[in-house]
Design a protein around this motif. Structure first.
Motif, PDB file in Angstrom:
ATOM      1  N   ARG A 614      50.803 -36.077  57.566  1.00 26.40           N
ATOM      2  CA  ARG A 614      50.519 -35.301  56.274  1.00 26.40           C
ATOM      3  C   ARG A 614      49.385 -34.506  56.444  1.00 26.40           C
ATOM      4  O   ARG A 614      49.274 -33.237  56.279  1.00 26.40           O
ATOM      5  CB  ARG A 614      51.014 -35.870  54.998  1.00 26.40           C
ATOM      6  N   ARG A 615      48.188 -35.168  56.827  1.00 25.28           N
ATOM      7  CA  ARG A 615      46.743 -34.717  56.544  1.00 25.28           C
ATOM      8  C   ARG A 615      46.935 -33.654  57.875  1.00 25.28           C
ATOM      9  O   ARG A 615      46.107 -32.560  57.589  1.00 25.28           O
ATOM     10  CB  ARG A 615      45.692 -35.758  56.742  1.00 25.28           C
ATOM     11  N   VAL A 616      47.204 -33.986  58.891  1.00 21.54           N
ATOM     12  CA  VAL A 616      47.258 -33.159  60.030  1.00 21.54           C
ATOM     13  C   VAL A 616      48.020 -31.805  59.804  1.00 21.54           C
ATOM     14  O   VAL A 616      47.699 -30.573  60.204  1.00 21.54           O
ATOM     15  CB  VAL A 616      47.760 -34.012  61.389  1.00 21.54           C
ATOM     16  N   VAL A 617      49.260 -31.878  59.167  1.00 21.49           N
ATOM     17  CA  VAL A 617      50.101 -30.613  58.942  1.00 21.49           C
ATOM     18  C   VAL A 617      49.298 -29.832  58.093  1.00 21.49           C
ATOM     19  O   VAL A 617      49.546 -28.635  58.212  1.00 21.49           O
ATOM     20  CB  VAL A 617      51.305 -31.393  58.164  1.00 21.49           C
ATOM     21  N   PHE A 618      48.456 -30.456  57.078  1.00 15.46           N
ATOM     22  CA  PHE A 618      47.794 -29.347  56.272  1.00 15.46           C
ATOM     23  C   PHE A 618      46.411 -29.220  56.720  1.00 15.46           C
ATOM     24  O   PHE A 618      45.389 -28.844  55.632  1.00 15.46           O
ATOM     25  CB  PHE A 618      47.777 -30.163  54.821  1.00 15.46           C
ATOM     26  N   GLY A 619      45.771 -29.404  57.909  1.00 15.92           N
ATOM     27  CA  GLY A 619      44.757 -28.959  58.414  1.00 15.92           C
ATOM     28  C   GLY A 619      43.463 -30.072  58.917  1.00 15.92           C
ATOM     29  O   GLY A 619      42.511 -29.703  59.015  1.00 15.92           O
ATOM     30  N   LEU A 620      43.853 -31.105  58.465  1.00 18.30           N
ATOM     31  CA  LEU A 620      42.738 -32.226  58.608  1.00 18.30           C
ATOM     32  C   LEU A 620      42.902 -33.002  59.959  1.00 18.30           C
ATOM     33  O   LEU A 620      43.976 -32.845  60.573  1.00 18.30           O
ATOM     34  CB  LEU A 620      42.642 -33.185  57.420  1.00 18.30           C
ATOM     35  N   ASP A 621      42.239 -33.692  60.164  1.00 17.17           N
ATOM     36  CA  ASP A 621      42.134 -34.450  61.353  1.00 17.17           C
ATOM     37  C   ASP A 621      42.243 -36.059  61.411  1.00 17.17           C
ATOM     38  O   ASP A 621      42.310 -36.605  62.445  1.00 17.17           O
ATOM     39  CB  ASP A 621      41.279 -34.160  62.419  1.00 17.17           C
TER      40      ASP A 621
END
Length: 763
Positions: A614-621
């Motif tokens: 979810r974090r990656v989908v919304f731009g985090l790594d």
């Protein structure tokens, strides 16, 4: 085709009418179009609100308006409040909060005569207490920056010691990040209901996110329900003979404490949230359990996990769920409204972007900044700390142990987690700072020195070539006890023995040359500190060491000497380094994803993997200890560093190992800086469609399918080079070859012969 409609409502605690609608272009917690949006209309007139709802329904009913390019035309046709509510955040931009703080309050550097000092260490080691000593803030009266044995610092705290007025620049996490955290908290609270937990436990899970970054209790107030028969523990129960009360130190300032009437209102709101969580679990989750014929309290853990994964998307689709999340966000915005001083810059939704403040009054300044940085329990229900991603302050913060204002910039970030996992990486948020600062202060607890997390920092500092910046501050030296440790000399020897043992354990991984450079750095610049939680300016031993530390930091502004001996490399050996790095990365992640088994790597829970997704989908790594970008950087940097340790020849033979490591440091630094962007681009940016596909997986078996999908992402983004390589592997190999070759040449080294940086390989 889905039909979208709008309605009006009045939010509890906020005046006027709001408009509610599911947005056809914005994605919800399931990464599907249809995020439920609520926006204030700025009117108390029901008729006017009805007219605005009518306009929104007209816009929602015609998909020709559903493009950001139609915004200007929409402003001619519809009220600007309707247009803003629809088009805002359709294409959310990633805000560079550090650039925002820089525009408000520039950070001085070496060219200004300032040394930038970056403090890093495990949670509770004493980083922030050390910052307090260096800026002269009182632990009881000022309580800035905030300290605790738990995770306190989640924002970057940057302090510029300088004469003049007191100034502050505060920046905030994006609303979408906070919304995502709230959604996860609501889901966790619903899970607690299904598990049969008490009301207190349900509210605790609602108010505290598992990764301890989003603590809604700071903003909304803590849960204080207590049974009438429950005995209140006296201070004597926590008297362990240290001569200090374990309770709240100092007097509660009326300006900081939440009034009793407000605290009572907060409790009523929390009770209402509890009732809504229970209703959500009863009406959405329990029918699914009944359909599956599962009794949650008697089900096996894997059956519970499977059920929760089916329940999660159904909760996200429920209006009860989205309304609760929006009400909590509205509640948060009422707390933002309470800040009377300074100046906010906000989005049209009301969400804060930045806050600035300036005054000559030191007490007023610290009082106002505390709303954004404190963890003071009497202030729960007013604090905005969990929303803040950065606090930068400037002013004449004078240490008590000197009459001077040292030209220092102090940077304190989130503490490292305590972990026994030797494969844990240091976050990219920390490692990106290495090249920007002059001194890296590793703060470590002398009672238990050189555990896994501090050693991970040493490894990152060493392989990145920044060992010349390293300083180690050992705290709690006053707490070291033992019949065989009668004095300071023996205690220092005891601590340094742990250092030598810890660094020795790294030699096999990072190489003897880097390990020896680290050991020399620690032996030359180790500082033994104690009593930091007190007024250390009155403790002779602490004063001596703090003065030495400041002097060391100030000397760091002098330009480093670069040896004239330069390495020469043959890139043919680099391929083996890349192969070893990627193979180790894949082995570790196969275990984390549950697709293989290694004894020293823990398997990640399915919910944690999904949270990372979810974090990656919304731009985090990253999410917690799951840091694929940091992991691939660590493995590549470690192996490339080993490659750099063995040049094929030198332009001149180095005098000794120390000179050789100084000559290699620049190449290591150049590789490390470039690797961050390459790793982020390949693991996250170029693979975004695949991450989206992994997150979209639902239903029975989706946990395994998601793990396989993520493994496929890593196979494509960071492939293991071999005899027969796919185009993606050739591209990756060439990218790393080029960045290493460029780093060598940029740092004064050279390449042997005319070996090309890239090759075609085998398709």
């Amino acid at each position: 085709m889905t039909t979208y409609t709008a309605s009006k409502s009045q939010s509890q605690g906020r005046p006027g009418w709001s408009i509610n609608f599911r947005h056809p272009l914005r994605r919800d917690s399931r990464n599907k179009p249809g995020l439920k949006v609520r926006r204030g209309l700025g009117t108390t007139s029901a008729d006017e609100a009805d007219d605005l709802v009518r306009q929104m329904n007209a816009l929602l009913g015609d998909d020709r308006w559903w493009s950001i390019t139609r915004r200007a035309e929409a402003l001619v046709e519809f009220d600007s409040r309707v247009v803003d509510a629809f088009y805002d955040e359709v294409e959310p931009a990633q805000t560079d909060t550090r650039a925002l703080r820089q525009s408000l309050l520039p950070l001085p550097g070496r060219e200004d005569g300032y040394s930038r000092v970056f403090l890093v260490g495990t949670t509770g080691a004493g980083k922030t207490s050390l910052v307090r000593q260096l800026i002269g803030t009182d632990p009881d009266e000022d309580r800035f920056p905030s300290t605790s044995t738990a995770k306190t610092t989640i924002a970057d705290t940057e302090v510029i010691i300088a004469p003049g007025r007191y100034q502050a620049a505060v920046t905030f996490f994006p609303e979408a990040d906070t919304r995502g955290g709230i959604e996860e908290c609501v889901f966790n609270a619903c899970a607690a209901v299904l598990e049969g937990d008490s009301d207190e436990r349900v509210v605790e899970r609602l108010l505290n996110h598992p990764d301890q970054r989003l603590r809604l209790s700071y903003i909304l107030g803590g849960w204080k329900k207590r049974k009438a028969t429950e005995e209140v523990a006296s201070d004597d129960d926590w008297d362990f003979g240290d001569g200090e009360s374990s309770g709240m130190q100092g007097q509660v300032d009326d300006l900081d404490a939440v009034p009793e009437a407000d605290a009572a209102t907060h409790q009523e709101r929390l009770k209402a949230y509890l009732a809504r969580v229970i209703e959500l679990a009863e009406t959405v989750a329990k029918p699914i359990l009944a359909e599956l014929e599962i009794s949650f309290d008697t089900a096996k853990p894997d059956e519970q996990d499977a059920a929760l994964e089916l329940i999660e998307p159904e909760l996200g689709q429920s209006s009860l769920f989205s309304d609760l999340v929006n009400d909590i966000i509205d509640d948060i915005l009422t707390r933002v409204d309470l800040v009377g001083a300074g100046m906010f810059d906000r989005k049209r939704s009301g969400w804060p972007i930045q806050w600035s403040f300036e005054t000559d009054n030191r007490d007023e300044f610290i009082q106002q900044v505390r709303w954004f940085s404190s963890n003071y329990a009497p202030s729960f229900g007013r604090l905005l700390t969990p929303l803040v991603d950065g606090v930068r302050v400037r002013g004449p913060f004078a240490p008590t142990f000197t009459d001077d204002l040292p030209q220092l910039v102090l940077i304190d970030g989130q503490g490292l987690g305590h972990t026994a996992d030797s494969t844990a990486s240091v976050t990219t948020k920390i490692t990106r700072r290495f090249s920007e600062v002059d001194v890296i202060v590793l703060v470590d607890n002398a009672e238990q020195p050189m555990q896994a997390s501090p050693l991970a920092v040493l490894s990152a500092v060493g392989t990145s070539g920044h060992y010349g910046k390293l300083v180690v501050a050992f705290t709690h030296c006053d707490q070291i006890k033992g019949d065989n440790l009668p004095g300071p000399a023996e205690k220092r020897q005891h601590i340094m023995a742990s250092v030598r043992n810890g660094v020795g354990s790294l030699k096999e991984v990072i190489g003897g040359g880097v390990a020896n450079s680290l050991l020399r750095a620690v032996e030359n610049d180790a500082f033994m500190l104690g009593g930091l939680h007190k007024n250390a300016g009155k403790l002779p031993g602490a004063v001596k060491e703090l003065r030495r530390l400041v002097e060391r930091c100030l000397k760091a502004v002098a330009p480093p000497k670069t040896p004239d001996a330069a390495p020469v490399y043959n890139l043919l050996g680099l391929d083996f380094a890349i192969q070893a790095a990627t193979q180790k990365f894949h082995d570790q992640w196969a275990t984390r994803l549950g697709l293989a088994a290694r004894s020293n790597v823990p398997k990640a829970h399915w919910a944690t993997v999904k949270a990372l997704n979810r974090r990656v989908v919304f731009g985090l790594d990253s999410y917690g200890s799951l840091q694929p970008v940091a992991d691939v950087i660590r493995e590549l940097q470690t192996q490339v560093s080993r490659f750099l340790d063995a040049p094929s020849k030198w332009t001149r033979a180095p005098i000794d190992e120390n000179e050789a490591q100084e000559a290699l440091a620049n190449a290591r630094q150049a590789v490390f800086a470039t690797l961050h962007d390459v790793a982020r681009t390949r693991i996250i940016d170029q693979e975004q469609p695949q991450w989206n596909a992994a997150y979209d997986l639902r239903g029975p078996g989706s946990t395994f399918e998601r793990a396989e999908e993520i493994k496929g992402i890593f196979d494509d983004a960071a492939p293991v080079p071999g005899p027969a390589m796919k185009p993606s592997a050739i591209e990756f190999l060439n990218a790393v070859r080029k960045l290493v070759a460029d780093a060598i040449e940029k740092s004064g080294g050279s390449l042997e012969g005319s070996h090309p940086h890239t090759s075609k390989g085998d398709g």
